[in-house]
Design an enzyme around this catalytic site. Structure first.
Site, PDB file in Angstrom:
ATOM      1  N   ASP A  47      39.654  45.757  45.450  1.00 34.49           N
ATOM      2  CA  ASP A  47      40.389  44.643  44.836  1.00 34.49           C
ATOM      3  C   ASP A  47      40.874  43.739  45.963  1.00 34.49           C
ATOM      4  O   ASP A  47      41.882  44.027  46.630  1.00 34.49           O
ATOM      5  CB  ASP A  47      41.573  45.179  44.028  1.00 34.49           C
ATOM      6  CG  ASP A  47      42.364  44.047  43.381  1.00 34.49           C
ATOM      7  OD1 ASP A  47      41.741  43.171  42.757  1.00 34.49           O
ATOM      8  OD2 ASP A  47      43.604  44.042  43.515  1.00 34.49           O
TER       9      ASP A  47
ATOM     10  N   GLU B  28      35.559  42.689  41.794  1.00 31.60           N
ATOM     11  CA  GLU B  28      35.771  41.784  40.667  1.00 31.60           C
ATOM     12  C   GLU B  28      35.123  40.444  40.940  1.00 31.60           C
ATOM     13  O   GLU B  28      35.167  39.945  42.070  1.00 31.60           O
ATOM     14  CB  GLU B  28      37.275  41.567  40.415  1.00 31.60           C
ATOM     15  CG  GLU B  28      37.813  42.431  39.317  1.00 31.60           C
ATOM     16  CD  GLU B  28      39.240  42.046  38.919  1.00 31.60           C
ATOM     17  OE1 GLU B  28      39.778  42.714  38.039  1.00 31.60           O
ATOM     18  OE2 GLU B  28      39.819  41.109  39.497  1.00 31.60           O
TER      19      GLU B  28
ATOM     20  N   ASP C 162      47.557  47.210  43.653  1.00 32.96           N
ATOM     21  CA  ASP C 162      46.255  46.846  44.227  1.00 32.96           C
ATOM     22  C   ASP C 162      45.323  48.060  44.214  1.00 32.96           C
ATOM     23  O   ASP C 162      44.132  47.939  43.934  1.00 32.96           O
ATOM     24  CB  ASP C 162      46.440  46.330  45.663  1.00 32.96           C
ATOM     25  CG  ASP C 162      47.547  45.299  45.728  1.00 32.96           C
ATOM     26  OD1 ASP C 162      47.288  44.132  45.428  1.00 32.96           O
ATOM     27  OD2 ASP C 162      48.701  45.682  46.024  1.00 32.96           O
TER      28      ASP C 162
END
Lengths: 167, 167
Positions: B7, B68, B141
């Site tokens: 992330d 992502e 996170d």
């Protein structure tokens, strides 16, 4: 002193090495552009930029790397794509333990043309003159990179370089 | 199969390794977050992310890296900063010759909570349950990174993984 200018882009990343000769005049060492193919995956494209920049740094041993600051991009998608290439370029400089100087686009254009709103063709024309190149660079990315390097030379001479920005 | 979820963030970059155990149940191998200090120069921060991710990939040998997709950022300045970290993360995966899978934030949230608009706390809560963690991750996170890895596991099981995106 030898400066490597890098003009990051998502399709073409220009580079240009500039040094001062014995007469303290600016001289281009080499310049060109790295072409990234859209058909390649993003991770592969980033590997190409990184390995080419690392090889150029190793071959031409610059004292410093100069890049443009990015304040505005057309939109956040463009900015993200540009950021990915820029991150890899800055990583290459850091891996080679080279200091990084950043300059606003306006400062770069002013340094070579005296006009902060000069377009890429004007920048290429002035870079060709200032470096007494036999012919204009093949790409505008390469002339932009040389302009960034020239900008750093000017700032070094006037003592107002911006090194290792926190940005 | 072992998946590394990343992330990316400008201050904290979360990571999480997830694998399937002998009973085909999901298990967290390790997770955490890399903290970048604002006082460090940008090139140095990028070096920290890159070297830490490379070390984690070497230590935990994932089969694939999942990240992502980024469609929207608050603004182009934020997108540029995020892009720089993301570029370095993707470079680390490519350097380790690991395939990269990208998932939309909505797909990641749906995979762990069944709800595409789930907030980070909900994601953390569900990740803790799904992986039967003794305690929630220290940072959001890290839980986001584990959620990305879980999302990839689900997509692999249903055969609709998006690998090596051209984006």
């Amino acid at each position: 002193m030898r400066v490597m200018g890098i003009d990051c882009g998502t399709e073409w990343t220009g580079y240009g090495f500039v040094e001062t000769d014995a007469q303290c005049e600016l001289r281009a060492v080499t310049h060109g552009a790295i072409h990234l193919l859209k058909r390649d995956s993003l991770p592969h494209r980033l590997t190409v930029v990184y390995s080419r920049l690392m090889a150029l740094m190793a071959e031409h041993s610059p004292d410093v790397v100069a890049v443009e600051e990015v304040f505005h991009a057309a939109n956040s998608k463009t900015a993200l794509k540009l950021g990915q290439v820029r991150g890899v370029a800055l990583l290459a400089a850091a891996t080679c333990k080279l200091p990084v100087a950043e300059y606003a686009p306006l400062a770069v254009k002013s340094a070579v043309s005296g006009y902060g709103m000069a377009d890429k063709r004007q920048v290429q024309f002035m870079v060709t003159r200032l470096l007494r190149l036999a012919a204009p660079t093949e790409t505008l990315d390469a002339s932009d990179a040389l302009a960034i390097a020239i900008c750093h030379m000017h700032h070094e001479q006037t003592g107002i370089a911006q090194r290792d920005s926190r940005r």
